[in-house]
Write an enzyme that holds these catalytic residues in place. Structure first.
Site, PDB file in Angstrom:
ATOM      1  N   GLU A   1      70.344  83.962   6.551  1.00 43.28           N
ATOM      2  CA  GLU A   1      71.185  83.524   7.667  1.00 43.28           C
ATOM      3  C   GLU A   1      72.627  84.041   7.370  1.00 43.28           C
ATOM      4  OE1 GLU A   1      69.515  78.995   8.122  1.00 43.28           O
ATOM      5  OE2 GLU A   1      71.790  79.365   7.914  1.00 43.28           O
TER       6      GLU A   1
ATOM      7  N   ASP B   1      81.239  72.478  10.681  1.00 45.12           N
ATOM      8  CA  ASP B   1      81.471  73.001   9.399  1.00 45.12           C
ATOM      9  C   ASP B   1      82.373  72.021   8.353  1.00 45.12           C
ATOM     10  OD1 ASP B   1      79.377  74.802   8.763  1.00 45.12           O
ATOM     11  OD2 ASP B   1      80.297  75.847  10.514  1.00 45.12           O
TER      12      ASP B   1
ATOM     13  N   TYR C   1      64.906  73.839  11.927  1.00 46.16           N
ATOM     14  CA  TYR C   1      65.997  73.507  10.948  1.00 46.16           C
ATOM     15  C   TYR C   1      66.411  72.075  10.930  1.00 46.16           C
ATOM     16  CZ  TYR C   1      70.262  74.611   8.185  1.00 46.16           C
ATOM     17  OH  TYR C   1      71.201  74.545   7.165  1.00 46.16           O
TER      18      TYR C   1
END
Lengths: 405, 282
Positions: free
Chosen positions: B53, B64, B179
């Site tokens: 990734e 994040d 994911y």
């Protein structure tokens, strides 16, 4: 691109939360179920007369609504043209329009059984309003605020702490409002079970732009009735300042289908559009996706967000609510700008002539009024939203005028 | 199906044949600068990474934590752009035709470049798939559907808040793999709960036959091994980015040994993943 005129300018958003191409739900999957839950809770609340009655009761007895409609006689004489009215939302409890929305959202939070409140703030007005309603209803409240803003808005930081809120300094990015929003979203994505995020402006993922607009539209509904009472007709022109645009959409929305009413939104031109140091996302930006919605943004060639600048911390944001972006695209509202200097001048003029110290945000709106009023006929009526009072800004203004307090 | 989607499918097929889970690493393009990021990237397959990734730097990475926010900042400060990110992939692809590359990031830089232009360039560079954090299924028409049409995989995140009612919507149009985000929160915030992850994967497997990767909160080889027993792939990001952050924030700054230290950490993780043979999943 020719955009067809809609039957009504007040029908949006559509089911996907869009106003034209703007709006939408651009959020991480973790938040998506929460946003859908909020949407259905809001739909249910809207349909429940008890919710509206409760909100109206608090708006009247706690916030102090309706706010007056004031004929600014001396400014009218000074400019020598159009008749100028102020919608006095700076007289609300906490000193700005922000509490209209906070009251609506916290009642919704209580209805949803949420027990923890978070918010972001730039100038601190939304933070203070959120801390106020959280104190009133006994919920813990965390306010995210950029480190830069904490420094320039110390009185509001102290107010929030007095009200029992925890102010968390945001040290990432430009350390201003956009970063505070990022950090509030990071909190929300972490505390999904118990937390209600009270967004302060008519932006963010659907349903926030609609919900905040609806809670602020009380300004325009009152203004309409008050103008009819005072003048027997609607105003010819509306003017309001725009950061995210919640005070403006609140004033504008009830008038959108009255197409004889000209509407101006005033963005912050900072040190001047040509300097790049401004916050005028409609005037100098392009459509992009940030903070959950598509809207006009200040961004570079690579799609990176550019930091905004305005002397007014409340307008210092590189985006704008999506409904404004749409109203811009279809041409129903004219978006113009005022610089830091023009706002400072209007700030001083209003203080001296009307005995009203405006916040630096509506001082931008007044700067546009100053531009158009002199050449308009005496029977032309301008209604401007005085959306906040300027006590919070005296240090900034003193600095700008090089006065030592 | 062309290029991208095939390379991901082939890699998971090979992993199944070996009877083990894969290791996926996340690093931000251009962190701490283009050259060092390239040295790190080029050494990843040899160190045991199965899928890569690559983070596309963005000024406002809302999902994040501080580690990956700062990685974006370092990369942008060093002049990284979407164009340079695609160049990095092109350079990698000239040396390695098997290891899938997945771009991970936020929608705005792609939106600003133009979706069709970006997809054509990404395909030509050798990108195989994308994970775009702020595009839920409700916004599939934006990028997901055009990406699938262009032969690229669109990998979706499933999270602890994605309940059974919502899962089908999340899985529709998902391709390559799924994911699974192990906790609610931002990257690098905490460690994962292995039992909760195992239960969540069992639930996901009732809804999809796609490979399941697990990320968020995996730092140590032992954790990677534990997750590798129940997942098809293990994603490690912040723990590796922290090594770059350590160098960038040290008095000496970026040193010649940095890529080697990242590769050593990757080797340890790969040993953990490879040592945990999957029982009966094959």
């Amino acid at each position: 691109m020719a955009i067809e005129k809609p039957n009504s300018y007040r029908a949006g958003p559509d089911e996907a939360g869009r106003f034209g191409i703007h709006g939408g739900r651009f959020v991480a999957e973790t938040l998506m179920p929460l946003i859908l839950e909020l949407e259905s809770a809001y739909e249910a609340a809207k349909a429940d007369p008890a919710f509206q009655a409760e909100l109206d009761d608090y708006l009247e007895h706690y916030v102090g609504r309706p706010s007056p409609m004031y004929f600014a006689e001396r400014l009218t004489e000074h400019f020598g043209g159009a008749k100028i009215y102020f919608k006095r939302d700076e007289l609300n409890h906490t000193g700005a329009h922000k509490i209209n929305n906070c009251m609506g959202q916290i009642l919704l939070a209580l209805r949803m059984g949420k027990t923890r409140i978070i918010a972001e703030t730039g100038a601190g007005q939304h933070g203070v309003a959120t801390a106020t309603v959280a104190a009133r209803f006994g919920l813990p409240c965390i306010v995210y605020m950029g480190e830069t803003d904490i420094e320039r808005q110390k009185p509001n930081v102290f107010r929030m702490r007095l009200l029992g809120a925890e102010v968390r300094a945001v040290t990432s990015g430009s350390r201003t409002l956009k970063d505070a929003l990022n950090e509030a979203l990071r909190d929300w994505v972490t505390n999904v079970e118990d937390t209600f995020y009270i967004i302060g402006t008519a932006a963010g993922p659907h349903p926030y732009p609609e919900l905040v607009r609806d809670f602020q539209a009380v300004i325009g509904r009152e203004a309409k009735a008050q103008m009819l009472a005072a003048e027997g007709r609607l105003p010819d022109t509306l003017v309001a300042c725009i950061g995210g645009g919640s005070n403006a959409i609140g004033l504008f929305h009830p008038f959108l289908d009255d197409t004889d009413v000209a509407i101006y939104g005033v963005e912050a031109a900072g040190r001047g559009i040509e300097t790049g140091a401004h916050a005028a996302s409609l005037t100098a930006g392009s459509p992009g996706v940030l903070h959950g919605n598509r809207t006009y943004l200040l961004q570079d060639d690579d799609g990176q967000i550019i930091e905004a600048h305005s002397i007014s911390a409340g307008l210092d944001y590189p985006g704008i609510g999506p409904e404004h972006s749409w109203l811009n695209d279809i041409g129903r509202v004219q978006y113009v700008t005022a610089t830091d200097d023009e706002a400072l001048e209007a700030f001083q003029l209003c203080s001296k002539l009307e005995g009203i110290i405006p916040a630096l945000e509506p001082a931008h709106a007044l700067a546009h009024v100053a531009r158009i009023a002199p050449s308009l006929p005496k029977d032309h009526i301008i209604c401007m939203n005085m959306c906040g009072r300027g006590d919070k800004d005296i240090f900034t203004v003193a600095d700008a005028l090089e006065v030592t307090l | 199906m062309s290029g991208g989607a095939e390379r991901i499918a082939a890699r998971f097929q090979a992993l199944r044949a070996e009877g083990r889970a894969g290791l996926i690493t996340f690093l931000t393009a251009g962190d701490p600068n283009y050259e060092v990021a390239r040295d790190i990237l080029f050494g990843l397959p040899e160190a045991g990474v199965d899928l890569i990734e690559i983070g596309m730097p963005f000024t406002d990475p809302m999902a994040d934590g501080p580690t990956i926010q700062l990685a974006s900042r370092r990369a942008l400060d060093a002049g990284m752009t979407v164009t340079r990110t695609l160049e990095l992939v092109t350079e990698f692809r000239a040396r390695d035709r098997e290891t899938p590359i997945i771009l991970m990031g936020y929608y705005n830089p792609i939106h600003h470049r133009g979706v069709d232009k970006f997809l054509a360039e990404a395909g030509a560079a050798g990108v195989d798939g994308m994970i775009i954090v702020d595009l839920p299924p409700e916004e599939d028409a934006e990028l997901c559907l055009p990406a699938l049409q262009a032969g690229l995989s669109f990998i979706r995140l499933a999270t602890p808040t994605t309940d059974d009612a919502r899962l089908p919507a999340v899985l529709t149009n998902t391709s390559g793999f799924v994911y699974y985000v192990s906790y609610t929160g931002i990257t690098g915030a905490r460690t994962l709960d292995e039992a909760q992850v195992a239960a969540s994967l069992a639930r996901l497997r009732r809804h999809t036959e796609l490979p399941l990767a697990v990320g968020f909160g995996i730092r140590e080889p032992e954790q990677a091994a534990a997750v590798a027993r129940v997942a098809d792939a293990v994603v490690v990001g912040s723990a590796l980015v922290d090594i770059i952050r350590g160098a960038a924030e040290s008095d000496g700054g970026i040193d010649a040994g940095l890529p080697g230290r990242v590769h050593d950490a990757v080797r340890a993780l790969a040993r953990g993943v490879r040592g945990a043979r999957m029982g009966g999943e094959g």
